[in-house]
Design a protein around this motif. Structure first.
Motif, PDB file in Angstrom:
ATOM      1  N   ALA A 193       0.837  -1.205   0.000  1.00  0.00           N
ATOM      2  CA  ALA A 193       0.000   0.000   0.000  1.00  0.00           C
ATOM      3  C   ALA A 193       0.865   1.244   0.000  1.00  0.00           C
ATOM      4  O   ALA A 193       0.586   2.217  -0.702  1.00  0.00           O
TER       5      ALA A 193
ATOM      6  N   ASP B 214      -2.091   6.107  -3.438  1.00  0.00           N
ATOM      7  CA  ASP B 214      -3.541   6.230  -3.573  1.00  0.00           C
ATOM      8  C   ASP B 214      -4.179   5.126  -4.394  1.00  0.00           C
ATOM      9  O   ASP B 214      -5.354   4.839  -4.232  1.00  0.00           O
TER      10      ASP B 214
ATOM     11  N   ASP C 197      -6.407   2.481  -2.813  1.00  0.00           N
ATOM     12  CA  ASP C 197      -7.724   2.732  -2.249  1.00  0.00           C
ATOM     13  C   ASP C 197      -8.815   2.025  -3.027  1.00  0.00           C
ATOM     14  O   ASP C 197      -8.929   2.187  -4.237  1.00  0.00           O
ATOM     15  N   GLY C 198      -9.626   1.279  -2.321  1.00  0.00           N
ATOM     16  CA  GLY C 198     -10.725   0.589  -2.977  1.00  0.00           C
ATOM     17  C   GLY C 198     -10.359  -0.791  -3.470  1.00  0.00           C
ATOM     18  O   GLY C 198     -11.247  -1.563  -3.864  1.00  0.00           O
TER      19      GLY C 198
ATOM     20  N   GLN D 100     -10.983  -4.835   2.182  1.00  0.00           N
ATOM     21  CA  GLN D 100     -10.787  -3.736   1.244  1.00  0.00           C
ATOM     22  C   GLN D 100      -9.850  -2.699   1.852  1.00  0.00           C
ATOM     23  O   GLN D 100      -9.872  -2.458   3.054  1.00  0.00           O
ATOM     24  N   TRP D 101      -9.055  -2.122   0.999  1.00  0.00           N
ATOM     25  CA  TRP D 101      -8.185  -1.042   1.456  1.00  0.00           C
ATOM     26  C   TRP D 101      -8.971   0.254   1.449  1.00  0.00           C
ATOM     27  O   TRP D 101      -9.456   0.703   0.419  1.00  0.00           O
ATOM     28  N   GLN D 102      -9.111   0.834   2.620  1.00  0.00           N
ATOM     29  CA  GLN D 102      -9.805   2.100   2.719  1.00  0.00           C
ATOM     30  C   GLN D 102      -8.940   3.047   3.519  1.00  0.00           C
ATOM     31  O   GLN D 102      -8.585   2.759   4.660  1.00  0.00           O
ATOM     32  N   ASP D 103      -8.612   4.162   2.904  1.00  0.00           N
ATOM     33  CA  ASP D 103      -7.768   5.158   3.561  1.00  0.00           C
ATOM     34  C   ASP D 103      -6.484   4.558   4.102  1.00  0.00           C
ATOM     35  O   ASP D 103      -6.082   4.842   5.225  1.00  0.00           O
ATOM     36  N   GLY D 104      -5.869   3.717   3.324  1.00  0.00           N
ATOM     37  CA  GLY D 104      -4.570   3.185   3.709  1.00  0.00           C
ATOM     38  C   GLY D 104      -4.628   2.078   4.729  1.00  0.00           C
ATOM     39  O   GLY D 104      -3.594   1.637   5.224  1.00  0.00           O
TER      40      GLY D 104
ATOM     41  N   GLN E 208     -16.994  -0.440  -0.618  1.00  0.00           N
ATOM     42  CA  GLN E 208     -17.057   0.783  -1.416  1.00  0.00           C
ATOM     43  C   GLN E 208     -16.887   0.397  -2.868  1.00  0.00           C
ATOM     44  O   GLN E 208     -15.783   0.126  -3.331  1.00  0.00           O
TER      45      GLN E 208
ATOM     46  N   ASP F  20     -16.793   3.653  -8.041  1.00  0.00           N
ATOM     47  CA  ASP F  20     -16.425   5.039  -7.786  1.00  0.00           C
ATOM     48  C   ASP F  20     -16.203   5.791  -9.097  1.00  0.00           C
ATOM     49  O   ASP F  20     -15.109   5.739  -9.618  1.00  0.00           O
TER      50      ASP F  20
END
Lengths: 295, 598, 398
Positions: C265, C270, C273-274, C375-379, C395, C398
Motif C-alpha cells: 500500500a 492512492d 484505495d478501494g 478492502q483497502w480504505q484510507d490506507g 465501497q 467510484d
C-alpha cells in the motif's frame, strides 16, 4: 492498432532499460574478455544505494547517480583487481566463471542480510507521470531511461574512438602484448574498463530505481536478459548491445501480449539459443569478435 | 590444472598411490557404516544427501571436468529423470524401469542440447546451458497436464523395494550408495580408458586432438550422454525419496551451480574430487545453516558465495590439487631432453623416391580480400623428404592447414594414396589422420595436464584402442624419440626442445605414412638441430614420407631431397636444394632485388 | 565429528527455546531461512503464542508443551528435518508449514512414520488431497479463497455496480508458483460453475519486472474485474502499471500475498484505495465475530515488540490452539489417540480469534475454515465480507 503501437512503445522503453544494463556488460566482455555473472547484482546494489540515498536525503533519485555511479565504479574496479586479475592467467576458463558466480551469490545474500526479503520502493518524485505521444502513453521516467541509454552509447563510442584512453582501451582489447609494448599499462586498463562498465550500470540503476521495485533477487533476471542482448548485438559492440536490447524489449512485449505472459521467458531464451548456435557473431557483430566460438 | 595421473602403481611411489586408494575405500565404507552405527534417522538423511550430491557431481564432472564443457544447466537431466520416474509410477510402472526411461530421454535431450553448443567456448556454453534449463523449467510449468505444473507431482506411498519407498532409512541409503558407486565406477572407467584420454586431449587442445585422429565432437557427445543418463537415474531415485517434485526444485539453477561447485572444490577433472567435495561440503552446509541460518536470512548464502570466491582464488585445483602437491611423484625433468638418437647410417647415394603418395593440385585460398594461396600444386613421393621454405608470411602454414584438414581450400584438390592403393580426397582432420597423415604445429600444442607418456598415448590410441597396448606403443615411441627418461614428467615441465620432440613423438605414435612437420627446428639450439636432423632421417628410413616447413637452412639443406619455395602464396621455385638456393627469384624473395646478382 | 556437534547444538537450542519443564514435545516445521523465511517466521510466532497461552494455563494433560523447531528451507531439507523431529526429538506431532511444497514433502514422511501432521497455513489443494491418515489442515485453502472471491463478486460487487454477475468480464492473473496457480485454478473453475464470464487466465513469472503487455491484454479484452494472486513485487508492478496504462477496472481483487501487506500500500499510494483482497483473517475485523483477537494482538506485541506483519500468525495461532486444546481433551499422545482427538474437535464459527470454526471433515480438512474479504480504505485494510465479520462497508463503483 492503438494497442499494437502501445505494445511497441512499451517494448522500446523496456529495450532502453535493458540497454543501459547491457552496454556495461558488453564493454567489460569486449575488453576484459570476462563474463561477469555478477553484473545483475551490480544493478541491484546500485538500486539499493539509490533507494537509500533518495529516501535518506529526500532527494530526487536521479540526483543520486552522482554518488551511485562512482560507487559502482569502485565496486567494478575492485572486482577486477581483487577477483579477476589474479585469475586472468588461469588456463581454465571455468575458474573465472565460478569466481563471478561466487561474487553474485555473495552480493545477493548480503543484500538479503541487510535489507531483508521485502521489496524497497524508491519514491518516484514525478518520474511516473505520463506523456502522451498520440494515443500512446509513456512514463517520463521511461523516456529518461531511453535517452540516457542513447547518450551512454554515444558517449562511450566517442570516448573509445576519440580519446587517448579510449584508444588505449581498444588497443589492449585487440592485442594485449602489443599494447604493453607500446607502454600501455594493461592491468590499469582492465581495472578502468571494469569500473566504467560498472559505473554505466550505476547510472542506470538510479534511473531504474524509481520505476521498478527493488529486491535482492532482481539482479538474476536482468543479468540473463543482458547476456541475451549482448550476444544478440555482437560481443563487444556497444551500439550492437543497444540495438540488441531494443530487439529483445520488443520481442518481450510482443510475445507477452500475443503468446502469453508465462512463455515470454521461453521465447527470449529460445532466440538467445538460436543466435548462439546459428549466428554467434550476433546480428551486428563482426568476425573479429568470435573469441567465444571455435571455428 | 593437475590431474590424477592414472599411471600404474609400479611407476609411482607405491605407498602414495596405494594409500590414496585405501583412503578412498575407507571413505566409501564410512558412508554406509557411520549411519548404520549411529542409527539415527537424521544422520541417515544427511548421508543419503551426501551420496546423492556426490553421485550427481561425479556425473557432472564427466562433462564439466573431463570434457571441459562447463554445464550450469545439469539439473535438466536430473529433472527429466525425476519427472519420468514420477509420471511412470503414477501409471503403475516401477521406478526401476522409470529410471532407464528417464535416462533414455535425458540422453536424447543431452545430445540435442549439447551438439549445437559445443562450438561455444567456456562461458558461452555455460550461458547456453542456463538458457536451456530456463526453457525447460518454463515448459514444465506450462504443460500442466503432463507435469502437474507449478503444484507439482506426488507419488502414491506404496512401500517396498519395487517402489523405492521405505519406512526405514537403510534401504534408501543402500540405493543411494549403490548409485554413487556406479557413477564413480563409470567415471573411473572413462578416465582410465581411451575415452578419458581423448576427452582430456579435446579439452586441452582441440586442434592437436583432431590432428591425432580424435573425433572431438563424438567423444564429447558420448561424455554428455553418459553424464546425462547417470544424472537422470539419480534424479529418479531422489524423486522417490522426496515423494514430491515440482519444477522449481527439479529444474533449479541454484542446484546446478551447487553440483558444479562441489566438483570444483573437490577437484575438477579428477575421479575422486567430486566425492570429496560432497563429503566435505554437505555436512558443513547443514551445520552452517543450523548455526547461521536462523540468525539472519542470507548470512549462510553470503558465506557460501565468499567461500566459493576464496576457493577459486587460492585453491583452483580443489582438494585433490592439494593432495597432489604433497604426493605426486616428480618425473625427471632436469637434464637433457633431446637425447641423441641413433640413426641408421645414411647412404651416400640419394635414395630413389618411390611412387607418388600425395598430390596437391591448384590450391587457391582467400581470406577476405587477401589471396593467400595462389595455384599451389606439387606431389610427394614415398620415402621422400620435401622441404618447404619461403619468407615469413608466405603462406606456408596455410598450405599445411589445407593439407591436414584444418582449412578448406577455395579451389583445388588434395589427394592422398590410401594404404590399399586408391586415391582419396580427405576433408576433415580425422579423415587425414585415418589415411595416415600426421602433422605437428608451429606453436607446440602439448596436452599440458598430462604426462609425456599420456601425451604420446593419445597418438598411440589411433592404432591401439586398448589402454595397455597404447601404453606399450607410447613407451616404445618415446624411447625411439629419446624421451624415455621423461615418461612420467608433466608435459608442461619440458623445455621447448623437449616439447617439439614430444609433438613429433605423439604424431609418430600414430604410425603415420606421411608426416607434415611445421618448423620443428624453430627456437632450438645447434646441438638439438643436429639431433633433430638425425631423428628425421631415421624416421624417413622407416618408410615415412615427410614434408617439412623450415627456416633453419642447415637442416633444409642436409635433409631435403627436394625443396619448394613459396612466396606470397605462390610456388616460385622447385627442385634440388642446391639449385633452388641459387635461383634468382628465391634470392630476390628473401633478400630483395639488390642481392640477386651478389 | 561435526554431525554430533550439530545435533548437540540443535538439542541445546531446542531446550533453550522450549518451556522450562520439557514434558511433551511438538515439532514446529517452518521455513526459518531462505526466501520464505519472513512469513515462515511470522507463521511460527502464532504457534509460539498459542503454546505460551496453553502452558500458562497448565499445559495439556498436565504436561507443559515444548516446541522443537525444524527449518524447512527446501524440500530435501524439509523431509530431513521432519525425520529429525520424529526420530531424534520424539515429537508427538508436527505443526507447520506455511509453504505448500514443504508441507507436502514433509507430511509424506510423517505419514510413513505414522506421526500426525497438522498443517496450519499452507493453502494448496494437494496438501489434503492425498487422503493421508495422519494429516490434518486447519486453515482455509486455495479452494476457499477461490470460492470466496467469486461469492464476493456475485453477492456484493455485481449488485454494487448495478449489473448482473454474468455481464462482468473477469480476468484472472497469477504468479506462476503453486500458490498463484492453485488459487487461480479455483477462481476459474468456481467462476465458470456460477456462470461468470472468465475472459482469460494468465500466469506470469513471479520475478517479472514488467507487466505492461499483460495490462494491455486485459484492457484489450475489456476486462472490468481483475483477480490477481501475487506476491509483493508483482502486486506493486501491476497496480502501478495498470494505472499508468489508463486501465481502470471496476474492481481489483487480490488473493492475499502482496495485497495484504502494508508495504505494498505504501509503495503504490492512492491507487490502493478501494482495492479488494481475500485472505486469512487480518486485524481490522469485527471483533465480536473474532473473540480473542485483541488478546492475541496484545500478546504478540508483548512478546515481539511490534505489530504482526501479516495475518499468518493469527491463523497459525487459531489452528494451533484448536489442535493442542483438542489433543488435551483427548485420551493421550499416541498417534491414534491424537487422530481420534482431532476428529472430535468441534468449534463453531465465530468462536475463534480468526472467526472460523474448526471441524475436520472430508480429507481431514477443516470444513469450517474461511477466508475474509477485505478492502483497502484510507490506507488501512478492513474486513468487509462476510457481513458478520465486517467492520466497514463495501465501497464499490467510484
Amino acid at each position: 492498432m492503438d494497442t499494437f503501437l502501445q505494445i511497441v512503445a512499451n517494448g522500446l522503453m523496456l529495450g532502453g532499460l535493458f540497454a543501459i544494463v547491457a552496454v556495461g556488460l558488453t564493454l567489460i566482455f569486449g575488453i576484459v574478455k570476462v563474463i561477469n555473472f555478477a553484473h545483475g547484482e551490480f544493478l541491484m546494489v546500485g538500486m539499493y544505494l539509490s533507494f537509500l540515498l533518495s529516501t535518506g536525503l529526500d532527494v530526487h533519485p536521479y540526483l543520486t547517480a552522482a554518488a551511485v555511479a562512482p560507487a559502482l565504479f569502485v565496486l567494478g574496479a575492485l572486482t577486477q583487481r581483487l577477483l579477476i586479475q589474479p585469475l586472468m592467467s588461469a588456463r581454465d576458463e571455468h575458474v573465472q566463471i565460478f569466481a563471478t558466480v561466487g561474487l553474485s551469490t555473495a552480493l545477493m545474500n548480503l543484500a538479503l542480510l541487510i535489507f531483508g526479503a521485502d521489496i524497497a520502493n524508491t519514491p518516484a518524485h514525478g518520474v511516473r507521470s505520463q506523456v502522451m505521444l498520440g494515443e500512446v502513453r509513456i512514463l517520463t521516467g521511461q523516456l529518461w531511461v531511453f535517452a540516457a541509454a542513447v547518450a551512454l552509447v554515444i558517449g562511450l563510442q566517442l570516448f573509445m574512438k576519440k580519446t587517448r584512453t579510449g584508444r588505449a582501451i581498444r588497443a589492449t582489447a585487440q592485442n594485449r602484448a602489443a599494447a604493453r609494448l607500446m607502454g600501455i599499462n594493461d592491468k590499469f586498463i582492465y581495472i578502468l574498463t571494469f569500473g566504467i562498465g560498472a559505473a554505466c550500470v550505476g547510472l542506470g540503476s538510479s534511473l531504474i530505481a524509481p520505476l521498478y521495485p527493488t529486491s535482492p533477487t532482481i539482479g538474476t533476471y536482468f543479468v540473463l536478459i543482458a547476456f541475451v542482448c549482448v550476444v544478440l548485438g555482437g560481443l563487444g559492440s556497444i551500439p550492437g548491445a543497444f540495438f540488441g536490447a531494443l530487439v529483445i524489449g520488443l520481442v518481450d512485449a510482443l510475445s507477452g501480449f500475443y503468446i502469453g505472459s508465462d512463455l515470454r521467458e521461453a521465447v527470449v531464451f529460445t532466440i538467445f539459443l538460436l543466435i548462439l548456435i546459428l549466428k554467434p557473431s550476433g546480428l551486428f557483430g563482426t568476425r573479429m569478435n568470435l573469441s567465444h566460438v571455435s571455428p | 590444472m593437475t590431474e590424477t595421473t592414472m599411471t600404474r602403481a609400479s611407476d609411482t611411489p607405491m605407498t602414495a598411490h596405494r594409500l590414496g586408494l585405501i583412503a578412498v575405500a575407507v571413505l566409501l565404507a564410512g558412508l554406509v557404516a557411520v549411519p548404520v552405527a549411529v542409527g539415527d534417522q537424521f544422520v541417515y538423511h544427511i548421508f543419503i544427501t551426501i551420496c546423492i550430491f556426490a553421485a550427481l557431481s561425479t556425473a557432472w564432472n564427466i562433462v564439466g571436468g573431463y570434457a571441459g564443457q562447463l554445464s550450469l544447466g545439469h539439473a535438466i537431466f536430473y529433472g527429466i529423470g525425476g519427472y519420468a520416474g514420477v509420471i511412470l509410477v503414477n501409471l503403475g510402472i516401477s521406478p526401476w524401469i522409470g529410471m532407464f526411461a528417464g535416462a533414455a530421454v535425458a540422453v536424447v535431450a543431452a545430445i540435442v542440447v549439447s551438439w549445437p553448443c559445443f562450438r561455444l567456448h567456456g562461458p558461452f556454453f555455460a550461458l547456453a546451458t542456463i538458457a536451456f534449463l530456463e526453457v525447460f523449467r518454463v515448459l514444465a510449468l506450462h504443460f500442466r497436464e503432463l507435469t502437474g505444473g507449478a503444484t507439482g507431482l506426488m507419488i502414491p506411498l506404496k512401500i517396498g523395494w519395487e517402489w523405492m519407498v521405505f519406512r526405514e532409512r537403510l534401504p534408501a541409503l543402500l540405493i543411494a550408495f549403490g548409485m554413487l558407486l556406479v557413477c564413480l565406477a563409470v567415471a573411473w572407467a572413462i578416465r582410465s580408458h581411451r575415452l578419458g584420454f581423448y576427452l582430456v586431449a579435446t579439452r586441452e587442445r582441440e586442434s592437436a586432438a583432431k590432428a591425432a585422429g580424435v573425433g572431438t565432437v563424438k567423444v564429447r557427445l558420448m561424455a554428455v550422454a553418459v553424464s546425462a543418463a547417470l544424472s537422470a537415474m539419480v534424479g529418479t531415485f531422489h524423486a522417490m525419496y522426496l515423494t514430491f517434485i515440482e519444477p522449481e526444485s527439479m529444474f533449479s539453477l541454484q542446484f546446478s551451480i551447487q553440483i558444479a561447485m562441489f566438483a570444483l572444490i573437490g577437484g575438477i577433472g579428477t575421479v575422486w574430487g567430486p566425492l570429496l567435495g560432497a563429503v566435505l561440503l554437505v555436512p558443513i552446509t547443514e551445520f552452517a545453516r543450523g548455526a547461521l541460518g536462523s540468525e539472519a536470512i542470507g548470512l549462510h548464502g553470503f558465506v557460501y558465495g565468499v567461500v566459493l570466491m576464496l576457493v577459486v582464488l587460492f585453491l583452483p585445483n580443489g582438494i585433490m590439487g592439494l593432495v597432489h602437491r604433497f604426493t605426486a611423484a616428480p618425473g625427471k625433468t632436469v637434464g637433457e631432453q633431446a637425447a641423441p638418437v641413433a640413426a641408421a647410417p645414411r647412404s651416400a647415394v640419394p635414395r630413389e623416391a618411390g611412387r607418388e603418395v600425395m598430390r596437391i593440385e591448384g590450391l587457391q585460398k582467400h581470406f577476405g580480400g587477401l589471396h593467400v594461396t595462389n595455384d599451389v600444386g606439387f606431389t610427394l613421393r614415398e620415402g621422400e623428404i620435401l622441404g618447404v621454405i619461403g619468407p615469413n608470411g608466405a603462406g606456408k602454414t596455410t598450405v599445411f592447414n589445407m593439407l591436414s584438414g584444418f582449412l578448406k581450400p577455395d579451389e583445388g584438390k588434395v589427394s592422398v594414396l590410401s594404404p590399399s592403393g586408391e586415391w582419396q580426397q580427405p576433408v576433415t582432420p580425422g579423415d587425414f589422420a585415418s589415411l595416415g597423415v600426421g602433422r605437428t604445429f608451429q606453436i607446440v600444442q602439448p596436452f599440458a595436464a598430462m604426462t609425456v607418456e599420456e601425451n604420446i598415448m593419445v597418438g598411440a590410441f589411433h592404432r591401439h584402442p586398448h589402454v595397455g597396448d597404447a601404453r606399450e606403443a607410447a613407451r616404445e615411441t618415446a624411447h625411439r624419440m629419446g624421451l624415455g627418461p621423461y615418461l612420467n614428467a608433466e608435459a608442461s615441465s619440458l623445455t621447448i626442445g623437449g616439447l617439439k620432440r614430444l609433438e613429433v613423438a605423439r604424431v609418430m605414435a600414430m604410425e603415420p605414412r606421411i608426416l607434415l612437420l611445421d618448423e620443428v627446428m624453430a627456437g632450438i639450439n645447434q646441438t638439438d638441430v643436429r639431433r633433430a636432423v638425425d631423428l628425421m632421417l631415421s624416421i624417413r628410413d622407416t618408410g615415412v614420407s615427410i614434408i617439412a616447413i623450415e627456416h633453419v637452412m642447415q637442416a633444409v639443406m642436409s635433409l631435403s631431397d627436394r625443396v619448394i619455395v613459396i612466396n606470397s602464396g605462390q610456388i616460385i621455385a622447385q627442385g634440388d636444394p642446391h639449385d633452388v638456393v641459387r635461383d634468382e627469384h628465391v634470392i630476390e624473395a628473401y633478400l630483395g632485388k639488390d642481392f640477386t646478382h651478389a | 565429528m561435526k554431525l554430533k556437534s550439530l545435533l548437540t547444538a540443535t538439542a541445546a537450542a531446542a531446550l533453550l527455546a522450549g518451556a522450562a519443564h520439557a514434558d511433551v514435545k511438538f515439532g514446529a516445521l517452518y521455513p526459518f531461512s531462505g526466501g520464505l523465511a519472513l512469513l515462515g517466521e511470522e507463521s511460527f510466532r502464532g504457534v509460539e503464542i498459542a503454546v505460551d497461552e496453553i502452558n500458562a494455563a497448565g499445559g495439556i494433560k498436565g504436561e507443559q508443551i515444548e516446541l522443537v523447531r525444524g527449518d524447512a528451507v527446501d524440500n530435501n531439507q524439509a523431509i530431513g528435518e521432519a525425520r529429525r523431529l520424529i526420530s531424534r526429538e520424539g515429537v508427538k506431532a508436527i505443526l507447520g508449514t506455511y509453504s505448500s511444497s514443504r508441507s507436502i514433502a514433509a507430511s509424506q514422511v510423517a505419514e510413513l512414520s505414522g506421526i500426525p501432521y497438522f498443517e496450519l497455513g499452507a493453502v494448496a489443494d494437494e496438501v489434503t488431497g492425498r487422503d493421508l491418515k495422519y494429516l490434518f489442515r486447519t486453515n482455509p485453502t486455495a479452494e476457499t479463497m477461490g470460492i470466496m472471491t467469486i461469492d464476493m463478486i456475485v453477492d456484493e460487487i455485481a449488485p454494487g455496480l448495478g449489473v448482473a454477475p454474468e455481464d462482468l468480464v473477469i480476468g484472472v492473473i497469477h504468479e506462476d508458483s503453486a500458490y498463484g496457480t492453485s488459487v487461480a485454478g479455483h477462481q476459474e473453475r468456481y467462476g465458470s460453475e456460477k456462470g461468470l464470464n472468465i475472459a482469460t487466465v494468465q500466469g506470469y513469472p513471479t520475478s517479472t519486472v514488467d507487466m505492461s503487455s499483460l495490462v494491455l491484454d486485459l484492457k484489450d479484452r475489456g476486462v472490468n474485474i481483475v483477480l490477481q494472486t501475487s506476491y509483493q513485487n508483482d502486486s506493486v508492478l501491476f497496480l502501478n502499471q495498470s494505472a499508468e496504462a489508463g486501465f481502470e477496472p471496476d474492481a481489483i481483487i487480490g488473493g492475499g500475498g502482496g495485497y495484504s501487506l502494508t508495504a505494498t500500500a505504501e509503495a503504490v499510494g492512492d491507487k490502493m484505495d478501494g482495492v479488494l483482497d481475500v485472505d486469512f483473517t487480518q486485524y481490522a475485523v469485527n471483533t465480536e465475530f473474532t473473540p480473542g483477537l485483541e488478546d492475541f494482538l496484545a500478546a504478540y506485541q508483548a512478546k515481539y515488540g511490534e505489530d504482526p506483519r501479516s495475518g499468518h500468525s493469527l491463523n497459525n495461532y487459531v489452528g494451533a490452539m484448536a489442535v493442542l486444546e483438542g489433543i488435551g481433551a483427548g485420551e493421550g499422545f499416541e498417534p491414534d489417540q491424537i487422530v481420534a482427538a482431532a476428529k472430535a474437535i468441534d468449534i463453531p464459527s465465530g468462536a475463534t480469534a480468526a472467526g472460523y470454526g474448526v471441524h475436520f471433515g472430508e480429507h481431514n480438512q477443516n470444513d469450517r475454515a474461511m477466508m475474509m474479504g477485505m478492502q483497502w480504505q484510507d490506507g488501512k485494510l478492513v474486513t468487509v465480507y462476510p457481513r458478520d465479520a465486517a467492520v466497514a462497508e463495501f465501497q464499490i463503483g467510484d
